[in-house]
Design an enzyme around this catalytic site. Sequence first.
Site, short mmCIF file in Angstrom:
data_model
loop_
_atom_site.label_atom_id
_atom_site.label_comp_id
_atom_site.label_asym_id
_atom_site.label_seq_id
_atom_site.Cartn_x
_atom_site.Cartn_y
_atom_site.Cartn_z
N CYS A 114 -0.31 -14.25 -8.41
CA CYS A 114 0.17 -14.43 -7.03
C CYS A 114 -0.36 -15.71 -6.40
CB CYS A 114 -0.24 -13.24 -6.16
SG CYS A 114 0.45 -11.70 -6.74
N HIS A 253 -0.23 -15.27 1.42
CA HIS A 253 0.49 -14.47 0.42
C HIS A 253 0.83 -13.12 1.03
CE1 HIS A 253 1.59 -12.31 -3.07
NE2 HIS A 253 0.43 -11.74 -3.27
N ASN A 283 5.98 -7.68 -1.93
CA ASN A 283 5.13 -8.69 -2.56
C ASN A 283 5.91 -9.33 -3.70
OD1 ASN A 283 3.27 -10.09 -4.09
ND2 ASN A 283 1.70 -8.49 -4.05
N1 COA Z 1 3.47 7.28 -1.09
C1 COA Z 1 2.75 8.32 -0.64
N2 COA Z 1 1.46 8.52 -0.98
C2 COA Z 1 0.89 7.59 -1.78
C3 COA Z 1 1.60 6.47 -2.27
C4 COA Z 1 2.95 6.36 -1.88
N3 COA Z 1 3.71 5.33 -2.30
N4 COA Z 1 0.77 5.76 -3.04
C5 COA Z 1 -0.42 6.37 -3.04
N5 COA Z 1 -0.34 7.49 -2.27
C6 COA Z 1 -1.39 8.47 -2.01
C7 COA Z 1 -2.47 8.52 -3.06
O1 COA Z 1 -2.08 9.29 -4.14
C8 COA Z 1 -3.59 9.10 -2.27
O2 COA Z 1 -3.40 10.49 -2.22
P1 COA Z 1 -4.64 11.50 -2.31
O3 COA Z 1 -5.48 11.19 -1.10
O4 COA Z 1 -4.00 12.83 -2.26
O5 COA Z 1 -5.33 11.19 -3.59
C9 COA Z 1 -3.41 8.56 -0.85
O6 COA Z 1 -2.05 8.10 -0.80
C10 COA Z 1 -4.32 7.43 -0.51
O7 COA Z 1 -4.33 6.51 -1.59
P2 COA Z 1 -5.11 5.17 -1.51
O8 COA Z 1 -4.99 4.47 -2.82
O9 COA Z 1 -6.47 5.43 -0.96
O10 COA Z 1 -4.27 4.38 -0.39
P3 COA Z 1 -4.55 3.01 0.24
O11 COA Z 1 -4.68 3.15 1.69
O12 COA Z 1 -5.65 2.27 -0.49
O13 COA Z 1 -3.20 2.24 -0.03
C11 COA Z 1 -2.33 0.54 -1.47
C12 COA Z 1 -2.79 1.98 -1.37
C13 COA Z 1 -1.91 0.28 -2.90
C14 COA Z 1 -1.14 0.35 -0.54
C15 COA Z 1 -3.48 -0.39 -1.04
O14 COA Z 1 -4.66 -0.06 -1.74
C16 COA Z 1 -3.17 -1.83 -1.27
O15 COA Z 1 -2.23 -2.36 -0.73
N6 COA Z 1 -3.99 -2.52 -2.08
C17 COA Z 1 -3.74 -3.90 -2.40
C18 COA Z 1 -2.66 -4.01 -3.44
C19 COA Z 1 -2.13 -5.40 -3.56
O16 COA Z 1 -1.95 -6.08 -2.57
N7 COA Z 1 -1.84 -5.82 -4.77
C20 COA Z 1 -1.28 -7.08 -5.06
C21 COA Z 1 -2.28 -8.15 -4.88
S1 COA Z 1 -1.60 -9.71 -5.25
#
Ligand code: COA
Length: 356
Positions: A114, A253, A283
């Site tokens: 990215c 980004h 993204n």
């Molecule tokens: N829909 C509904 N629930 C979801 C889900 C979705 N699409 N994806 C994950 N969940 C759930 C998980 O299973 C978890 O459930 P649980 O509590 O029962 O175990 C809950 O939501 C929380 O998950 P968590 O991973 O703690 O959520 P988060 O707030 O960290 O959000 C991301 C997840 C991926 C959105 C976040 O971590 C993120 O954006 N990270 C950066 C990723 C990124 O930018 N990558 C590219 C970089 S270039």
Amino acid sequence: MTASAVITGWGFYVPRSVLTNRDLESRIDTTDAWIVERTGIRERHIVSDGEATASMAANAARAALDRAGIAAGDLDAVMVATTTADHLVPTAACLVQEQIGARRAAVFDLGAACAGFVYGIAVAKGLIASGAARGVLLVAAETISRFIDWSDRSTCVLFGDGAGAVVIEASDGRPGIRGTVLRGDGTKRHALWVEGGGSLMVHLDGPSGQMYRLRMDGQDVFKLAVPSMARACEEVLAAEGLRIGDVTLLVPHQANLRIIEAVGKRLGIDRARVFVNIERYGNTSAASIPIALCEAVDQGRVRPGDLVLMCAFGGGMTWGAALVEWSGGVLATGAPGLRDRARSQLRRSHGALDPR
Ligand code: COA
């Protein structure tokens, strides 16, 4: 005097097909509300059959060349920042060269996930400063959708496909790319990776599809992304003797709205000076900054003389920042003589050029 590197053209392309959060609700256990709240994304564009990285890149490139007012045959280098090239060999840049007709350009891909566009800005500046090139096409294009595990709800909701391009030209004394900061940390590689497809993991026989899917630890990525991008921004500003208050627009980004807001908060820049379009594209990896930049310029958010700060973070891990003093395509509109002078210099150094 070292020539400055000026962005003189810009353009982007996204596939026609749109995948909304509502569409995803019918495929996986998720909701529009969860995706919007956690990421800011409402929809993303996804390639159709027969479409891939190089064709999107070529479309974005044509738009950027049009805007710069130069012909593809004038380019000295075509660089494609991508981690999703159509093939292992040839590079996406070779395919783009063929499709746009950049007959005498050096062609290569740049892999920094990215952060690829920010890395590409630094490479283009270097090519121009060294005198190796006067006209560079930098395209960032990604077809992440083909590497997504569509059953993994924590990653599949995030990504979209697209391409953005800039033409970067040499100029004597005009403002342009002021500085860049590039960083990486291979020890964190497992936070965001695709295991298969490289020389360590080639399985030519049998089912091995999962190896080619993008894997991500979202929370790790989040925690690494925010301080890294903010620090890179601070470093690039400090190197130029500038402060965040001098920046007209931050074009980060577009990974996640919460990451963007956290970076903005750390930097102390108000929300009105941070460009966000993640809601419509998701993204798009390396392509996200040039797509956002194009929209910012087209919306009048960036004007000649403005300072634009870009920052990115991606798999590898890689990250960086680039500071640009916006020219508004100055070579095309403000100083027509420069082009003719540049062309005659090229003729001297390359001998006879292709007719145009
Ligand atoms: N829909 C509904 N629930 C979801 C889900 C979705 N699409 N994806 C994950 N969940 C759930 C998980 O299973 C978890 O459930 P649980 O509590 O029962 O175990 C809950 O939501 C929380 O998950 P968590 O991973 O703690 O959520 P988060 O707030 O960290 O959000 C991301 C997840 C991926 C959105 C976040 O971590 C993120 O954006 N990270 C950066 C990723 C990124 O930018 N990558 C590219 C970089 S270039």
